[in-house]
Enzyme design. Structure first.
Site, mmCIF file in Angstrom:
data_model
loop_
_atom_site.group_PDB
_atom_site.id
_atom_site.type_symbol
_atom_site.label_atom_id
_atom_site.label_comp_id
_atom_site.label_asym_id
_atom_site.label_seq_id
_atom_site.Cartn_x
_atom_site.Cartn_y
_atom_site.Cartn_z
ATOM 1 N N GLY A 75 11.860 3.980 96.789
ATOM 2 C CA GLY A 75 10.675 3.156 96.616
ATOM 3 C C GLY A 75 10.725 1.947 97.529
ATOM 4 O O GLY A 75 11.316 0.932 97.178
ATOM 5 N N GLY A 123 8.981 -0.608 98.309
ATOM 6 C CA GLY A 123 8.122 -1.762 98.075
ATOM 7 C C GLY A 123 8.854 -3.048 98.384
ATOM 8 O O GLY A 123 9.903 -3.053 99.036
ATOM 9 N N GLY A 127 12.364 -3.268 96.817
ATOM 10 C CA GLY A 127 13.179 -2.231 97.443
ATOM 11 C C GLY A 127 13.636 -2.620 98.830
ATOM 12 O O GLY A 127 14.804 -2.468 99.189
ATOM 13 N N ASN A 184 9.581 -3.329 86.388
ATOM 14 C CA ASN A 184 9.025 -4.281 85.452
ATOM 15 C C ASN A 184 8.741 -3.591 84.121
ATOM 16 O O ASN A 184 8.652 -2.375 84.034
ATOM 17 C CB ASN A 184 7.711 -4.867 85.988
ATOM 18 C CG ASN A 184 7.937 -5.895 87.084
ATOM 19 O OD1 ASN A 184 8.952 -6.586 87.098
ATOM 20 N ND2 ASN A 184 6.996 -6.003 88.002
ATOM 21 N N ALA A 241 9.394 -11.493 96.176
ATOM 22 C CA ALA A 241 9.230 -10.920 97.509
ATOM 23 C C ALA A 241 7.850 -10.297 97.629
ATOM 24 O O ALA A 241 7.270 -9.858 96.632
ATOM 25 C CB ALA A 241 10.311 -9.872 97.787
ATOM 26 N N LYS A 256 12.021 -10.744 80.646
ATOM 27 C CA LYS A 256 11.308 -10.558 81.915
ATOM 28 C C LYS A 256 9.890 -10.076 81.653
ATOM 29 O O LYS A 256 8.934 -10.497 82.328
ATOM 30 C CB LYS A 256 12.068 -9.552 82.785
ATOM 31 C CG LYS A 256 11.373 -9.175 84.092
ATOM 32 C CD LYS A 256 11.359 -10.328 85.077
ATOM 33 C CE LYS A 256 10.657 -9.948 86.375
ATOM 34 N NZ LYS A 256 11.324 -8.848 87.093
ATOM 35 N N ASN A 292 1.765 -12.278 85.949
ATOM 36 C CA ASN A 292 1.194 -11.249 86.821
ATOM 37 C C ASN A 292 -0.289 -10.971 86.603
ATOM 38 O O ASN A 292 -1.064 -10.935 87.567
ATOM 39 C CB ASN A 292 2.005 -9.957 86.710
ATOM 40 C CG ASN A 292 3.331 -10.043 87.426
ATOM 41 O OD1 ASN A 292 3.814 -11.128 87.719
ATOM 42 N ND2 ASN A 292 3.936 -8.905 87.705
ATOM 43 N N ASN A 303 1.765 -17.680 92.514
ATOM 44 C CA ASN A 303 2.339 -18.059 91.223
ATOM 45 C C ASN A 303 2.221 -19.544 90.920
ATOM 46 O O ASN A 303 1.886 -19.951 89.812
ATOM 47 C CB ASN A 303 3.811 -17.644 91.167
ATOM 48 C CG ASN A 303 3.989 -16.141 91.150
ATOM 49 O OD1 ASN A 303 3.027 -15.385 91.237
ATOM 50 N ND2 ASN A 303 5.233 -15.697 91.051
ATOM 51 N N SER A 319 3.615 -8.920 92.496
ATOM 52 C CA SER A 319 3.383 -7.510 92.816
ATOM 53 C C SER A 319 2.020 -7.042 92.322
ATOM 54 O O SER A 319 1.343 -6.242 92.986
ATOM 55 C CB SER A 319 4.489 -6.648 92.210
ATOM 56 O OG SER A 319 4.530 -6.797 90.796
#
Length: 348
Positions: A8, A10, A13, A102, A127, A183, A191, A201, A258
């Site tokens: 993955g 992303g 990753g 997540n 990221a 989390k 999110n 954020n 994300s």
């Protein structure tokens, strides 16, 4: 040198690949191969270029490579099982997996079905991608590693040591289940709001959004209390959860979450893995969760008619792999992104 496969490509990753590459052999696996030349921008603004091995799942299976020391699943939560199925025939059943998803959806399902060790990792590293060849490391934060049944302590300690050497500030813990819920609480408060309003954020601290953050945290606090999840950092109830959320907002102020990246790219979000478990548990306990349900409805409207082409989405089945073989590999049929993810929420 040991090999780590990262399934993955992303944002997390690729950040993981950049971080591990100086220490171990890394292969990044996706639905399509990425350019080998990859660029990482650090939180300080430094630009670093590395050449990373990038493969498709089909190419990987066809090449029958030597087994990896770890497979890191960094896909979206709802795509993790399908992605694992796409390479399962190339893996010995004893291969350790590391789940970076997540929410609290993929972790219990894969732990129950994969025959080898399954570690879960939760991180507040921030990221985001800047194209096929770039990732920005937008914010640093701690990473915790463990398994849901506390059966693989030494493996978790070894991985945490490697991740720390790679710059992830990782710790092996015996309460990863609670930390995943922590989390999840942070994800639920940040999110959906940044995705719906198109902000980074740090902007949640402003008057326009802070009230909605507080409203989400209020509902999440009641749900987690019923689940027996202890408030973070030795604090008390709602104030402790709110303090944690604001701390993460501060640490990742410049991060593009994300879920916001998904909305901007017109991809499905992870609302089913983030809001879904909380709504399901609230209903189970007879608790009100109108704020969470409202966010879920708003995101569903945004997602309507969206096709998933993300780098972290489910990988296509490898040629020659029947649905029966995928069931044998993971214990269940894969969840492809087009299926109704909410229908599987009874698994929590």
């Amino acid at each position: 040198m040991t090999t780590h496969w990262i399934l993955g490509p992303g944002a997390i990753g690729r950040l993981l690949a950049h971080s591990l590459a100086p220490l171990v052999d890394v292969a990044v696996i996706g639905r399509r191969a990425l350019p080998s030349r990859q660029v990482l921008t650090t939180p300080e603004g430094d630009v670093r270029v590395q050449h990373l091995t990038s493969l498709t799942a089909e190419r990987l299976v066809a090449d029958t490579p030597a087994p990896p020391a770890f497979v890191h699943l960094t896909t979206k939560a709802m795509a993790a099982e399908a992605a694992l199925s796409s390479i399962a025939s190339a893996l010995p059943p004893s291969t350790p997996l590391v789940l970076w998803q997540n929410g609290f959806y993929a972790q219990p399902r894969i732990t129950q079905t994969w025959p080898g060790p399954v570690l879960c990792a939760t991180t507040t590293q921030g990221a985001y991608l800047t194209g096929d060849d770039g990732v920005v490391h937008a914010g640093r934060g701690p990473t915790f590693v463990g398994d849901l049944d506390n059966e693989h302590t030494r493996l978790a300690e070894a991985l945490a040591a490697l991740l720390s050497e790679a710059g992830f500030t990782a710790s092996a813990v015996g309460d990863i289940r609670s930390r995943l819920w922590q989390k999840l609480a942070v994800n639920a408060a940040i999110n959906p709001l940044v995705a719906l309003h198109g902000v980074r954020n740090g902007e949640l601290r402003g008057d326009a959004y802070s009230g909605r953050v507080v409203a989400v945290v209020k509902e999440v606090t009641a749900i987690l209390a019923k689940e027996g999840v202890v408030p973070p950092n030795g604090g008390e109830s709602e104030a402790a959860w709110l303090a944690l959320v604001w701390q993460v907002v501060e640490n990742t102020a410049n991060n593009k979450a994300s879920m916001l990246q998904d909305v901007e790219a017109k991809r499905p979000t992870e609302r089913g893995a983030i809001l879904g478990p909380l709504i399901e548990r609230a209903e189970r306990h007879g608790l009100e969760c109108e704020v969470l349900k409202g966010l879920d409805r708003e995101l569903a409207q945004v997602e309507a008619g969206v096709e998933d082409n993300s780098p972290g989405a489910a990988l296509p089945p490898v040629a020659g792999a029947s649905r029966g073989s995928l069931r044998r590999a993971t214990g269940c049929l894969p969840l492809f992104s087009g299926e109704d993810t909410r229908s599987a929420q009874h698994g929590f």
